[in-house]
Design a protein around this motif. Structure first.
Motif, PDB file in Angstrom:
ATOM      1  N   LEU A  67      -7.515  -7.753  -1.456  1.00  0.00           N
ATOM      2  CA  LEU A  67      -8.913  -7.339  -1.370  1.00  0.00           C
ATOM      3  C   LEU A  67      -9.839  -8.436  -1.883  1.00  0.00           C
ATOM      4  O   LEU A  67     -10.932  -8.643  -1.347  1.00  0.00           O
ATOM      5  N   VAL A  97       0.490   6.742  -6.610  1.00  0.00           N
ATOM      6  CA  VAL A  97      -0.887   7.068  -6.916  1.00  0.00           C
ATOM      7  C   VAL A  97      -0.962   8.226  -7.892  1.00  0.00           C
ATOM      8  O   VAL A  97      -0.778   9.376  -7.551  1.00  0.00           O
ATOM      9  N   VAL A 146      -2.156  -5.770  -3.612  1.00  0.00           N
ATOM     10  CA  VAL A 146      -3.307  -5.143  -2.963  1.00  0.00           C
ATOM     11  C   VAL A 146      -4.608  -5.706  -3.527  1.00  0.00           C
ATOM     12  O   VAL A 146      -5.530  -6.058  -2.780  1.00  0.00           O
ATOM     13  N   VAL A 172       0.842  -1.197   0.000  1.00  0.00           N
ATOM     14  CA  VAL A 172       0.000   0.000   0.000  1.00  0.00           C
ATOM     15  C   VAL A 172       0.874   1.243   0.000  1.00  0.00           C
ATOM     16  O   VAL A 172       0.603   2.218  -0.709  1.00  0.00           O
ATOM     17  N   ILE A 198      -6.255   3.987  -8.652  1.00  0.00           N
ATOM     18  CA  ILE A 198      -7.353   3.448  -7.849  1.00  0.00           C
ATOM     19  C   ILE A 198      -8.410   2.755  -8.712  1.00  0.00           C
ATOM     20  O   ILE A 198      -8.740   1.595  -8.451  1.00  0.00           O
ATOM     21  N   LEU A 223       2.184   1.707  -3.356  1.00  0.00           N
ATOM     22  CA  LEU A 223       1.080   2.087  -4.243  1.00  0.00           C
ATOM     23  C   LEU A 223       0.747   3.556  -4.055  1.00  0.00           C
ATOM     24  O   LEU A 223       0.494   4.284  -5.012  1.00  0.00           O
ATOM     25  N   LYS A 224       0.796   4.004  -2.785  1.00  0.00           N
ATOM     26  CA  LYS A 224       0.484   5.409  -2.494  1.00  0.00           C
ATOM     27  C   LYS A 224       1.485   6.327  -3.173  1.00  0.00           C
ATOM     28  O   LYS A 224       1.127   7.391  -3.658  1.00  0.00           O
ATOM     29  N   THR A 262      -6.812  -0.500 -10.132  1.00  0.00           N
ATOM     30  CA  THR A 262      -6.621  -1.582  -9.163  1.00  0.00           C
ATOM     31  C   THR A 262      -7.959  -2.181  -8.744  1.00  0.00           C
ATOM     32  O   THR A 262      -8.091  -3.400  -8.611  1.00  0.00           O
ATOM     33  N   GLY A 263      -8.940  -1.298  -8.533  1.00  0.00           N
ATOM     34  CA  GLY A 263     -10.262  -1.809  -8.162  1.00  0.00           C
ATOM     35  C   GLY A 263     -10.828  -2.716  -9.241  1.00  0.00           C
ATOM     36  O   GLY A 263     -11.381  -3.787  -8.948  1.00  0.00           O
TER      37      GLY A 263
END
Lengths: 220, 338
Positions: free
Chosen positions: B89, B35, B85, B28, B40, B31-32, B43-44
């Motif tokens: 999830l 970003v 990530v 994370v 986002i 990833l941040k 990845t989602g």
């Protein structure tokens, strides 16, 4: 599909009205109890099972629904558990077999209870208060949003595939077409991600996620 | 594939949970740093895709069917950090919605499928890819080998965790592990085949989607915001070596019971010989240590077959898929480096 998973998530029972934290920690405590109680202490296991059963009745989750979910769940758990005594030629490992079956069943029913008293958005809000990073939650909520969209997409692609099949495909063909299905779904999903990104940009997305404060909203 | 609660002891669950928490936090964090505003949604969507992709069934025998795990696929398309990530999830939602896999076993599941799958898979793929000048072929062959290696590595790790969870009086571990290894070499073969065919399909149809992983890693042209720095080659080689070593260890794990004394001695020295918090009764089943003779022979045959046959099959598969790709690669080979 989504309805089957958390059909009773929007119910109005006593359990549904508990504060979200209480629900989450009750479930964690129950799973902890279910996995830590020694299997040879029959009465203790029975008490844990009764508590879980009682929680289901309190939440007004029909027994038939729980039973149906368990019917889907048991075969995989059973396969996993039976492989232990089978690998010992049936001479050892029965205690482990029973342990895994009982603990698996109990923790599965607890998780089922949690899903059905706690809608996903509530779970997200609770996780946010537990200081789970915003990036994770933003990705999680996007994923949850488009999960069902992709499932429907997959369904349509499957229908299209079976409409074009006139004979029973060979094993290799099935595999190849299934892998192509995944690849095609990947392409469509990434294209969709592009469009979503465009739509988000059009609405002022700058890479930071903002959340509506539920507690402030509820106040008069 | 998913470990349910009750299979591993609480201590092992806590340990794997701690390791996974660290690894995912690091992902994370990376990833941040990277970003851009695209990360986002991408990845989602990748997480949703892996989830949906796992719904596609691959028939093996009459009633048995397998499905994709997706760690290597995710890492190939969105990179190791976002891939890790996304897989985490997926596993979380599978617990929260399907009750698939346990809550306390989530740490172990994340370790096996997200951390080994995405980090390890990426490292192994990069490692293999370097041996191929033609990057397009390298991607496919690398991901096939990575898919196989990550599944076997996860199996080895599970054997270790399982061994630490239960007292040896309960069960003969070497036989359980033989079963695990034989079983997972099949799963790994399936995973390798699906990942390979899916990736070569995408490479044929829309190669830029796979190359785009490079654009996630490079600075954004418009904003000029720096994306995450490339991973040091030595780290990657280390991780790849670790995963490959674990995969090889999978084939040794059936023989692990002969190392039991050694393991016990080490645990005793560390003062954690009472690691068993499972509350089982030792001695109840101790009398049954006579096993039928053929099992021992079958064991070595099964392991050798799983090892040699599986490895040969994976390399044949990688070679075939590599051949099936069109000869002329697009002029994007630089982008595949990171």
């Amino acid at each position: 599909m989504s309805d089957f998973l958390d059909r009773f998530g929007r119910g109005q029972s006593m359990c549904h009205r508990w504060p979200p934290f209480a629900k989450l920690f009750a479930a964690i405590a129950m799973i902890l109890a279910a996995t830590c109680v020694p299997i040879t202490h029959g009465p203790l296991v029975g008490i844990v099972a009764c508590v879980i059963f009682f929680a289901h009745t309190l939440a007004r989750i029909p027994l038939a629904y729980v039973g149906r979910r368990l019917l889907f769940f048991w075969p995989t758990l059973f396969l996993m558990a039976i492989s232990l005594p089978l690998s010992q030629a049936g001479q050892k490992g029965w205690l482990l077999f029973v342990t895994i079956l009982v603990r698996g069943t109990l923790s599965f029913s607890t998780a089922l209870w949690l899903v059905n008293v706690m809608p996903f958005d509530q779970l997200l809000a609770t996780l946010r208060r537990l200081r789970v990073p915003d990036v994770l939650l933003a990705i999680l909520s996007l994923m949850y949003r488009f999960l069902f969209v992709l499932w429907d997409e997959l369904d349509r692609m499957r229908t299209a595939r079976s409409a074009r099949l006139f004979r029973k495909p060979s094993l290799w063909e099935t595999w190849r077409s299934a892998a192509h299905l995944v690849g095609r779904l990947l392409i469509r999903a990434l294209d969709r991600a592009d469009r979503i990104h465009g739509a988000m940009l059009a609405r002022g997305w700058d890479g930071r996620s903002r959340w509506i404060d539920q507690s402030r909203e509820d106040r008069p | 594939m998913h470990i349910q609660d009750g299979v591993l002891s609480p201590v092992v669950c806590a340990a794997t949970g701690a390791i996974s928490l660290g690894a995912v936090s690091y992902s994370v964090h990376r990833l941040k740093q990277s970003v851009g505003d695209r990360t986002i949604p991408l990845t989602g969507m990748m997480a949703a895709l892996v989830f949906a992709g796992q719904m596609v069934n691959f028939p093996i025998g009459a009633p048995v069917s397998g499905h994709l795990l997706g760690g290597v696929l995710a890492a190939t398309v969105v990179g190791p950090w976002a891939g890790c990530v996304a897989m985490t999830l997926v596993l979380f939602v599978q617990w929260a919605l399907f009750s698939d896999g346990g809550l306390f076993a989530l740490g172990a599941n994340v370790l096996h499928m997200a951390v080994i799958g995405a980090w390890g898979g990426h490292a192994v793929r990069m490692f293999v890819q370097r041996f191929f000048g033609d990057c397009r072929k390298g991607i496919v062959i690398g991901s096939v080998v990575a898919a196989w290696a990550t599944v076997m590595a996860a199996a080895a790790l599970f054997c270790l965790e399982f061994r630490l969870s239960w007292p040896p009086s309960e069960i003969d571990f070497s036989k359980v592990f033989t079963l695990m290894v034989s079983f997972h070499s099949l799963i790994g073969l399936g995973e390798a085949l699906i990942t390979g065919v899916a990736i070569s399909f995408v490479l044929n149809q829309r190669p830029e989607l796979i190359w785009r992983m490079g654009t996630l890693a490079r600075p954004d042209e418009e904003t000029g915001r720096s994306a995450h720095p490339p991973i040091a080659t030595i780290t990657r080689t280390l991780v790849a070596g670790l995963v490959i070593a674990l995969a090889i260890a999978a084939f040794l794990s059936p023989f692990a019971s002969s190392f039991d004394d050694g393991l016990e001695a080490v645990l005793g020295k560390l003062g954690i010989e009472n690691f068993n918090l499972t509350g089982s009764v030792p001695g109840l089943l101790e009398d049954y240590d006579k096993v039928p003779v053929p099992v021992a022979a079958w064991q070595s045959i099964a392991v050798s077959f799983a090892g040699i046959g599986g490895t040969l099959a994976v390399f044949a598969l990688a070679w075939l898929l590599g051949k099936a790709l069109p000869a002329a690669p697009p002029q994007l080979s630089e982008a595949a480096g990171e």
